[in-house]
Design a protein around this motif. Structure first.
Motif, short mmCIF file in Angstrom:
data_model
loop_
_atom_site.label_atom_id
_atom_site.label_comp_id
_atom_site.label_asym_id
_atom_site.label_seq_id
_atom_site.Cartn_x
_atom_site.Cartn_y
_atom_site.Cartn_z
N LEU A 113 8.12 0.57 4.53
CA LEU A 113 7.15 -0.01 3.60
C LEU A 113 5.72 0.31 4.03
CD1 LEU A 113 8.46 -3.58 2.70
CD2 LEU A 113 8.03 -1.69 1.14
N ALA A 114 5.48 0.30 5.34
CA ALA A 114 4.12 0.55 5.85
C ALA A 114 3.65 1.96 5.53
CB ALA A 114 4.08 0.31 7.35
N ALA A 115 4.59 2.87 5.30
CA ALA A 115 4.21 4.25 4.96
C ALA A 115 3.64 4.35 3.55
CB ALA A 115 5.43 5.17 5.08
N ASP A 116 3.88 3.33 2.73
CA ASP A 116 3.32 3.30 1.37
C ASP A 116 1.93 2.66 1.42
OD1 ASP A 116 2.65 2.59 -1.30
OD2 ASP A 116 4.77 2.66 -1.85
N PRO A 117 0.89 3.36 0.96
CA PRO A 117 -0.48 2.80 1.02
C PRO A 117 -0.61 1.46 0.32
CG PRO A 117 -0.53 5.14 0.47
CD PRO A 117 0.91 4.72 0.42
N PHE A 118 0.15 1.28 -0.77
CA PHE A 118 0.04 0.02 -1.51
C PHE A 118 0.55 -1.15 -0.69
CE2 PHE A 118 1.85 -3.20 -4.36
CZ PHE A 118 0.74 -3.54 -5.11
N PHE A 119 1.69 -0.97 0.01
CA PHE A 119 2.31 -2.06 0.75
C PHE A 119 1.75 -2.20 2.17
CE2 PHE A 119 5.61 -1.11 -2.44
CZ PHE A 119 5.78 -2.38 -2.95
N LYS A 120 0.98 -1.23 2.61
CA LYS A 120 0.47 -1.28 3.97
C LYS A 120 -0.40 -2.52 4.21
CE LYS A 120 -1.75 1.66 7.45
NZ LYS A 120 -2.38 2.98 7.69
N LYS A 121 -1.19 -2.89 3.20
CA LYS A 121 -2.07 -4.05 3.37
C LYS A 121 -1.31 -5.38 3.29
CE LYS A 121 -3.34 -3.77 -1.54
NZ LYS A 121 -4.48 -3.63 -2.49
N PHE A 122 -0.04 -5.32 2.86
CA PHE A 122 0.78 -6.54 2.79
C PHE A 122 1.80 -6.61 3.92
CE2 PHE A 122 -0.28 -5.67 -1.74
CZ PHE A 122 -1.06 -6.80 -1.97
N ARG A 123 1.58 -5.85 4.98
CA ARG A 123 2.57 -5.77 6.05
C ARG A 123 2.83 -7.14 6.68
NH1 ARG A 123 5.04 -2.04 9.37
NH2 ARG A 123 5.67 -2.89 11.38
N HIS A 124 1.78 -7.91 6.91
CA HIS A 124 1.96 -9.23 7.54
C HIS A 124 2.79 -10.14 6.65
CE1 HIS A 124 1.16 -12.44 10.32
NE2 HIS A 124 0.63 -13.20 9.36
N LEU A 125 2.54 -10.11 5.35
CA LEU A 125 3.33 -10.91 4.41
C LEU A 125 4.79 -10.48 4.43
CD1 LEU A 125 3.70 -12.93 2.05
CD2 LEU A 125 2.96 -11.11 0.49
N ASN A 126 5.02 -9.16 4.40
CA ASN A 126 6.39 -8.65 4.43
C ASN A 126 7.11 -9.01 5.72
OD1 ASN A 126 6.25 -7.43 1.87
ND2 ASN A 126 5.28 -5.60 2.72
N GLU A 127 6.38 -9.01 6.82
CA GLU A 127 6.98 -9.41 8.10
C GLU A 127 7.45 -10.85 8.06
OE1 GLU A 127 3.96 -8.60 10.96
OE2 GLU A 127 4.49 -6.48 11.19
N LYS A 128 6.63 -11.72 7.48
CA LYS A 128 7.00 -13.14 7.39
C LYS A 128 8.20 -13.34 6.47
CE LYS A 128 3.96 -14.55 10.26
NZ LYS A 128 4.44 -15.01 11.60
#
Length: 313
Positions: A212-227
């Protein structure tokens, strides 16, 4: 005179088939009805979806006799989502109608084909209350939650599916079997990042977050996705059984998981019918080879194990 105590109905087993629209619930009910009939079970299919038209299976009880989505939308000027919520509330308020229909069938195995609106199983309480009442009528049910397998090809959608599945399990409060449907079509939606076992067993989701982090759109939501991943793994409840409804071996695996969940124990006759069916399948093409090919391709990608692939990441 004191009222006579109400006789408790005989124990009845079955499945409530739930899942998002287009996940294959009606096709599953048709295939499972045919499969169980060939094993010797007397099957009753109950259509609980007031929007279900053109039902392909033999339907013993149809909720459309009580209420339909088209009538609700026309008379109450509601949209499809609000109309479906109203329909299920109406069914909840008229459970005596449902009970009178179900009591006509004894010594049968029940399949409940339920609506596909996700909110009914994650937020709204009508369907949950209907299931609870069925339990009071001595039904022993397993919730079979179908999810389209193509979501595995998209890490973001797969995490969303995991969250929805977990929420449904906690809200519905029934023994639960999550199923990845349409396994034979999975390759049409792109290659998987990991082998199939990674998705069915819901292994370490941190590896999925890296994709997911490789996608620029989802990179800024990494912390949310981790939770979100932490919540899913902390509960450690979600796993999937892969299903190709045209493959008898796949249907057997799903059925065994369902029977184990609700405590159904089939007799010697059904076991003999099952063995005879599988013996007759030797040398025949039940699409098992194609399904197995998909599984093997992702289980042993480039001859590497799951652990080796993850270590490389």
């Amino acid at each position: 005179m004191s009222a006579q105590p109400r006789v408790k109905p005989a124990l009845r087993f079955g499945q409530v088939v739930i899942g998002p629209p287009g996940s294959g619930k009606t096709t599953y009910c048709q295939g499972m009805q045919e499969f169980l009939t060939s094993l010797g079970r007397k099957v009753v299919v109950v259509n609980m979806d007031p929007a279900n038209e053109g039902i392909p299976y033999s339907c013993a009880v149809d909720i459309a006799e009580l209420v339909t989505l088209d009538d609700v939308m026309e008379n109450l000027k509601l949209g499809p989502n609000g109309g479906l919520l109203y329909c299920m509330e109406y069914v909840e308020a008229n459970l005596d109608w449902l009970e009178s229909k179900l009591t006509q069938y004894s010594d049968c195995y029940f399949l409940f084909d339920c609506p596909g609106q996700v909110e009914l199983y994650t937020h709204q309480s009508s369907v949950k209350n209907i299931f609870s009442q069925l339990a009071k009528w001595n039904f022993r049910l397993t919730a079979v939650h179908l999810v389209d397998s193509h979501y595995c090809a998209d890490p973001a959608k797969f995490i969303s599916v995991l969250c929805t599945s977990l929420s449904t399990m906690l809200h519905v409060e029934l023994p639960h079997v999550n199923v990845l449907s349409k396994l034979d079509l999975i390759e049409q939606y792109g290659s998987l990042a990991f082998n199939l076992d990674f998705y069915t067993e819901v292994m370490d989701l941190t590896y999925l977050l890296d994709h997911l982090a490789a996608d620029p759109f989802f990179k800024k939501f990494r912390h949310l996705n981790e939770k979100l991943a932490e919540v899913i793994q902390d509960y450690s409840l979600v796993s999937f059984v892969p299903l190709n409804v045209q493959d008898k071996d796949s249907m057997i695996q799903v059925l065994r998981a369902v029977d184990k969940a609700n405590g159904y124990c089939f007799g010697d006759l059904e076991e003999r019918n099952l063995q005879a069916m599988m013996s007759a399948a030797v040398g025949a093409d039940f699409q098992f080879s194609s399904t197995l090919g998909v599984q093997e391709r992702y289980v042993e990608t480039s001859g590497k194990s799951v652990e080796e692939e993850m270590m490389e990441l």
